[in-house]
Scaffold this motif. Structure first.
Motif, short mmCIF file in Angstrom:
data_model
loop_
_atom_site.label_atom_id
_atom_site.label_comp_id
_atom_site.label_asym_id
_atom_site.label_seq_id
_atom_site.Cartn_x
_atom_site.Cartn_y
_atom_site.Cartn_z
N ALA A 113 -10.26 30.03 -6.35
CA ALA A 113 -10.70 28.69 -5.98
C ALA A 113 -9.59 27.66 -6.22
CB ALA A 113 -11.95 28.32 -6.77
N PRO A 114 -8.54 27.57 -5.44
CA PRO A 114 -8.34 28.33 -4.21
C PRO A 114 -7.60 29.65 -4.41
CG PRO A 114 -6.62 26.69 -4.41
CD PRO A 114 -7.53 26.51 -5.61
N THR A 115 -7.01 29.87 -5.61
CA THR A 115 -6.29 31.10 -5.90
C THR A 115 -6.80 31.65 -7.22
OG1 THR A 115 -4.55 29.96 -7.14
CG2 THR A 115 -4.21 30.20 -4.75
N ALA A 116 -6.37 32.86 -7.56
CA ALA A 116 -6.78 33.43 -8.84
C ALA A 116 -6.22 32.63 -10.01
CB ALA A 116 -6.33 34.89 -8.94
N GLY A 117 -4.98 32.17 -9.89
CA GLY A 117 -4.36 31.42 -10.98
C GLY A 117 -4.91 30.03 -11.15
N ALA A 118 -5.68 29.56 -10.19
CA ALA A 118 -6.29 28.22 -10.26
C ALA A 118 -7.79 28.32 -10.10
CB ALA A 118 -5.69 27.32 -9.17
N ALA A 119 -8.36 29.42 -10.55
CA ALA A 119 -9.78 29.70 -10.30
C ALA A 119 -10.72 29.05 -11.30
CB ALA A 119 -10.01 31.21 -10.31
N GLY A 120 -10.19 28.35 -12.31
CA GLY A 120 -11.04 27.86 -13.37
C GLY A 120 -11.72 26.53 -13.13
N MET A 121 -11.03 25.60 -12.47
CA MET A 121 -11.53 24.22 -12.42
C MET A 121 -12.84 24.06 -11.67
SD MET A 121 -8.09 24.30 -12.63
CE MET A 121 -7.42 24.10 -10.99
N VAL A 122 -12.97 24.69 -10.52
CA VAL A 122 -14.19 24.52 -9.72
C VAL A 122 -15.41 25.06 -10.47
CG1 VAL A 122 -15.39 25.17 -7.61
CG2 VAL A 122 -13.03 24.35 -7.50
N PRO A 123 -15.42 26.33 -10.89
CA PRO A 123 -16.61 26.79 -11.62
C PRO A 123 -16.76 26.11 -12.97
CG PRO A 123 -14.90 28.47 -11.65
CD PRO A 123 -14.46 27.43 -10.68
N GLY A 124 -15.64 25.83 -13.65
CA GLY A 124 -15.72 25.23 -14.97
C GLY A 124 -16.36 23.87 -14.97
N THR A 125 -15.94 23.02 -14.05
CA THR A 125 -16.48 21.66 -14.01
C THR A 125 -17.88 21.63 -13.40
OG1 THR A 125 -15.37 21.24 -11.89
CG2 THR A 125 -14.21 20.56 -13.89
N LEU A 126 -18.11 22.41 -12.35
CA LEU A 126 -19.43 22.39 -11.71
C LEU A 126 -20.50 23.00 -12.61
CD1 LEU A 126 -18.79 23.16 -7.94
CD2 LEU A 126 -18.56 21.04 -9.21
N MET A 127 -20.15 24.04 -13.36
CA MET A 127 -21.12 24.63 -14.27
C MET A 127 -21.41 23.68 -15.43
SD MET A 127 -20.99 28.42 -15.94
CE MET A 127 -22.17 28.99 -17.14
N ALA A 128 -20.37 23.02 -15.92
CA ALA A 128 -20.56 22.08 -17.03
C ALA A 128 -21.45 20.91 -16.62
CB ALA A 128 -19.21 21.58 -17.53
N ILE A 129 -21.16 20.31 -15.47
CA ILE A 129 -21.94 19.15 -15.04
C ILE A 129 -23.37 19.57 -14.70
CG2 ILE A 129 -21.48 19.17 -12.55
CD1 ILE A 129 -21.38 16.07 -14.81
N SER A 130 -23.54 20.77 -14.17
CA SER A 130 -24.88 21.25 -13.84
C SER A 130 -25.73 21.43 -15.09
CB SER A 130 -24.81 22.57 -13.06
OG SER A 130 -24.18 22.37 -11.80
N GLU A 131 -25.12 21.98 -16.14
CA GLU A 131 -25.86 22.15 -17.39
C GLU A 131 -26.21 20.81 -18.02
OE1 GLU A 131 -24.02 26.49 -18.78
OE2 GLU A 131 -23.48 24.66 -19.87
#
Length: 291
Positions: A113-131
């Protein structure tokens, strides 16, 4: 109306009144000749994988090289025991984003998201804000659709690899995708989401890709946590009414030109930056038994 730029996206949103996720879903469904609901279900499945990668990353364990692992858990444990600058949302964004990259370093299943080396920000922030806000999976997935759409628009005009454009093209774009999605989930207008992405991306321009020993571990893993903060900042400033003076399409073009101007040593070759620091060289020599 075909979407070839962020300007096209804003024009479409203004003309149709549709939210960004519906615009992107319609575009994807038409391009792939698939039902809209099938496309959304695919995103929902990717969201489940993203959440699982965060949970597995937090469970910990060292990478095969032994260089990284356990830092996401440290952040969460520290937050539970006391406090951290910025509070619980910030701590979760940092920890969750790092967790995904730690899972990647152990060859676990993640979503680029968009690459393996940059895969953290999208799930990390969206999961945090969702919780923190109580968003359900269906609503969070709408944000993921927006993030994916933003990434696709950038990918239509730029290479999204550190080897081609430096880390600005990976983590910069990943953070911009996250910022746009966050602004969307928090009720921002289409223009606010685009401004959030532009403000975030412009503040990563020139970021070098300098992996120690050529591994996507140092500084990549922790850098995902730091750039997640840029995404959060981009969303908050845009929602407050701050606008990017330079339009998003022009920010992307600037990123491309900066990437072209970067020396080869700063584009994932491990021949410059932190990779060539004395400790970086020692780590490389020890891992590959170079004498």
């Amino acid at each position: 109306m075909a979407l070839n730029s962020f300007a096209d996206l804003l024009e479409n949103a203004a003309a149709t009144g549709r939210p960004l996720d519906e615009i992107f879903l319609a575009e994807e469904a038409a391009e792939r000749e698939l039902p809209r609901d099938f496309v959304f279900q695919t995103f929902l499945e990717r969201w489940a994988i993203m959440k699982d990668s965060v949970r597995r990353g937090l469970a910990g364990g060292k990478s095969f090289s032994g260089l990284v692992g356990g830092d996401a858990k440290k952040v969460m444990d520290f937050t539970r025991e006391g406090d951290i600058a910025g509070g619980r949302l910030v701590a979760k964004c940092i920890a969750y984003s790092i967790a995904v990259l730690e899972e990647n370093s152990r060859m676990g299943i993640i979503v680029a998201a968009p690459t393996a080396g940059a895969a953290g920000m999208v799930p990390g922030t969206l999961m945090a804000i969702s919780e923190e806000r109580g968003f359900d999976d269906a609503f969070a997935t709408r944000g993921l659709v927006v993030a994916g759409g933003f990434g696709a628009l950038v990918a239509g005009r730029a290479e999204l690899s550190g080897a081609a454009g430096g880390c600005q093209a990976e983590q910069g774009v990943g953070a911009a995708m996250a910022a746009g999605a966050l602004a969307f989930l928090l009720g921002g207008t289409p223009a606010m989401s685009v401004h959030a992405a532009a403000l975030t991306l412009q503040n990563t321009l020139g970021l070098a890709c300098d992996p120690v020993a050529g591994l996507v571990e140092v500084p990549c893993v922790v850098r995902n946590g730091f750039t997640a903060m840029l995404a959060l900042t981009g969303a908050q400033t845009a929602l407050a009414g701050v606008e990017s003076v330079i339009p998003m399409d022009e920010v992307v073009e600037a990123m491309v030109k900066i990437g072209e101007a970067m020396p080869r040593s700063l584009k994932e070759t491990a021949d410059g930056g932190l990779a060539m620091a004395p400790t970086g060289c020692r780590i490389r020599n020890d891992l590959y038994q170079i004498r």
